[in-house]
Design a protein around this motif. Structure first.
Motif, PDB file in Angstrom:
ATOM      1  N   ASN A  10      -6.865 -10.157  -4.683  1.00 23.79           N
ATOM      2  CA  ASN A  10      -7.514  -9.118  -3.726  1.00 23.79           C
ATOM      3  C   ASN A  10      -6.571  -8.957  -2.731  1.00 23.79           C
ATOM      4  O   ASN A  10      -6.496  -7.745  -1.754  1.00 23.79           O
ATOM      5  CB  ASN A  10      -8.739  -8.831  -3.532  1.00 23.79           C
ATOM      6  N   ALA A  11      -6.116  -9.938  -1.751  1.00 23.42           N
ATOM      7  CA  ALA A  11      -4.632  -9.761  -1.185  1.00 23.42           C
ATOM      8  C   ALA A  11      -3.366  -9.780  -1.103  1.00 23.42           C
ATOM      9  O   ALA A  11      -3.292  -9.486  -0.391  1.00 23.42           O
ATOM     10  CB  ALA A  11      -5.179 -11.575  -0.782  1.00 23.42           C
ATOM     11  N   LEU A  12      -3.332  -9.566  -2.844  1.00 24.07           N
ATOM     12  CA  LEU A  12      -2.045  -9.169  -2.724  1.00 24.07           C
ATOM     13  C   LEU A  12      -1.641  -7.535  -1.763  1.00 24.07           C
ATOM     14  O   LEU A  12      -3.278  -7.015  -2.276  1.00 24.07           O
ATOM     15  CB  LEU A  12      -1.446  -8.673  -3.928  1.00 24.07           C
ATOM     16  N   PRO A  13      -0.891  -6.573  -2.189  1.00 29.08           N
ATOM     17  CA  PRO A  13      -0.656  -5.266  -1.808  1.00 29.08           C
ATOM     18  C   PRO A  13      -0.637  -4.087  -2.925  1.00 29.08           C
ATOM     19  O   PRO A  13      -0.908  -4.598  -3.974  1.00 29.08           O
ATOM     20  CB  PRO A  13       0.667  -4.874  -1.020  1.00 29.08           C
ATOM     21  N   THR A  14      -1.513  -3.256  -3.109  1.00 25.87           N
ATOM     22  CA  THR A  14      -1.949  -2.703  -4.064  1.00 25.87           C
ATOM     23  C   THR A  14      -0.738  -1.655  -4.109  1.00 25.87           C
ATOM     24  O   THR A  14      -0.907  -0.625  -5.234  1.00 25.87           O
ATOM     25  CB  THR A  14      -3.458  -1.612  -3.961  1.00 25.87           C
ATOM     26  N   THR A  15       0.140  -1.677  -2.888  1.00 21.05           N
ATOM     27  CA  THR A  15       1.137  -0.660  -3.139  1.00 21.05           C
ATOM     28  C   THR A  15       2.388  -1.853  -3.835  1.00 21.05           C
ATOM     29  O   THR A  15       2.660  -2.753  -3.654  1.00 21.05           O
ATOM     30  CB  THR A  15       1.495   0.121  -2.090  1.00 21.05           C
ATOM     31  N   TYR A  16       3.353  -0.261  -3.797  1.00 19.45           N
ATOM     32  CA  TYR A  16       4.834  -1.059  -4.423  1.00 19.45           C
ATOM     33  C   TYR A  16       5.862  -0.086  -3.868  1.00 19.45           C
ATOM     34  O   TYR A  16       6.018   0.845  -3.847  1.00 19.45           O
ATOM     35  CB  TYR A  16       4.501  -1.997  -5.797  1.00 19.45           C
ATOM     36  N   GLN A  17       7.288  -0.474  -4.117  1.00 26.23           N
ATOM     37  CA  GLN A  17       8.282  -0.331  -3.635  1.00 26.23           C
ATOM     38  C   GLN A  17       9.147  -0.693  -4.719  1.00 26.23           C
ATOM     39  O   GLN A  17       9.719  -1.328  -4.893  1.00 26.23           O
ATOM     40  CB  GLN A  17       8.543   0.119  -1.927  1.00 26.23           C
ATOM     41  N   ILE A  18       9.858   0.823  -5.138  1.00 23.83           N
ATOM     42  CA  ILE A  18      11.329   0.080  -6.014  1.00 23.83           C
ATOM     43  C   ILE A  18      12.555   1.007  -5.760  1.00 23.83           C
ATOM     44  O   ILE A  18      11.846   2.253  -5.633  1.00 23.83           O
ATOM     45  CB  ILE A  18      11.076   0.151  -7.796  1.00 23.83           C
ATOM     46  N   SER A  19      13.346   0.552  -5.474  1.00 24.28           N
ATOM     47  CA  SER A  19      14.713   1.316  -5.234  1.00 24.28           C
ATOM     48  C   SER A  19      15.836   1.087  -5.657  1.00 24.28           C
ATOM     49  O   SER A  19      15.934  -0.580  -5.909  1.00 24.28           O
ATOM     50  CB  SER A  19      14.923   0.822  -4.302  1.00 24.28           C
TER      51      SER A  19
END
Length: 174
Positions: free
Chosen positions: A23-32
């Motif tokens: 749960n400490a990890l982010p719940t968002t992500y970004q791919i490029s």
């Protein structure tokens, strides 16, 4: 009996610790990702903004078990594409179309959403694909975000390579 209680307490502590760490990890992500194309294919590069061409490129991924459900008015704003895959359903709605860019809103199993942008950069002879996502699932959302980022990166890179190859083949045939 004491050993069993101690083991059970350690297992419970480990479970709680792992759950808190996840749960400490982010719940968002970004791919490029970026796909280069040759100067000769620059005039045909609009092909890279076609929803139907991307659907065809993604369908090449037979090993991913991605099946097209619907392709409703997909080339126009408001049109959508729906896929089923091993982990559920994905709806992609076209929200913006410009000369050198298309943007989609993605919804995964109603628990996770993302924005997908495919942008041509003719001056750099490349296509850039960006995905910004957020997982709305409580407790294990961050784990799902990590898995989705990995899975989507592989799918987009393979589909982009397929599109690039198709563009080269069109060049050779003309």
């Amino acid at each position: 009996m004491q050993l069993f209680k101690t083991t059970l307490k350690c297992a419970a502590f480990a479970f709680v610790f792992i759950l808190l760490a996840i749960n400490a990890l982010p719940t968002t992500y970004q791919i490029s990702t970026t796909v280069p194309f040759t100067e000769q294919s620059a005039q045909r590069s609009e092909f890279m903004l076609s929803t139907k061409q991307w659907v065809q490129a993604i369908n090449v991924l037979q090993s991913s078990h991605i099946n097209l459900i619907s392709l409703e008015n997909s080339e126009n704003v408001g049109g959508f594409v729906a896929f089923e895959h091993a982990r559920g359903k994905v709806d992609a709605t076209l929200v913006s179309r410009r000369n050198n860019e298309v943007q989609f809103h993605l919804r995964f199993n109603e628990e996770h959403q993302a924005r997908l942008q495919i942008a041509l950069q003719p001056t750099l002879n490349q296509v850039t694909i960006n995905v910004n996502g957020e997982v709305l699932t409580p407790i294990i959302g961050s784990l799902i975000a990590l898995l989705t980022k990995h899975y989507l990166t592989q799918i987009l890179q393979t589909a982009a390579n397929e599109m690039s190859s198709e563009l080269r083949l069109q060049q050779v045939e003309s």
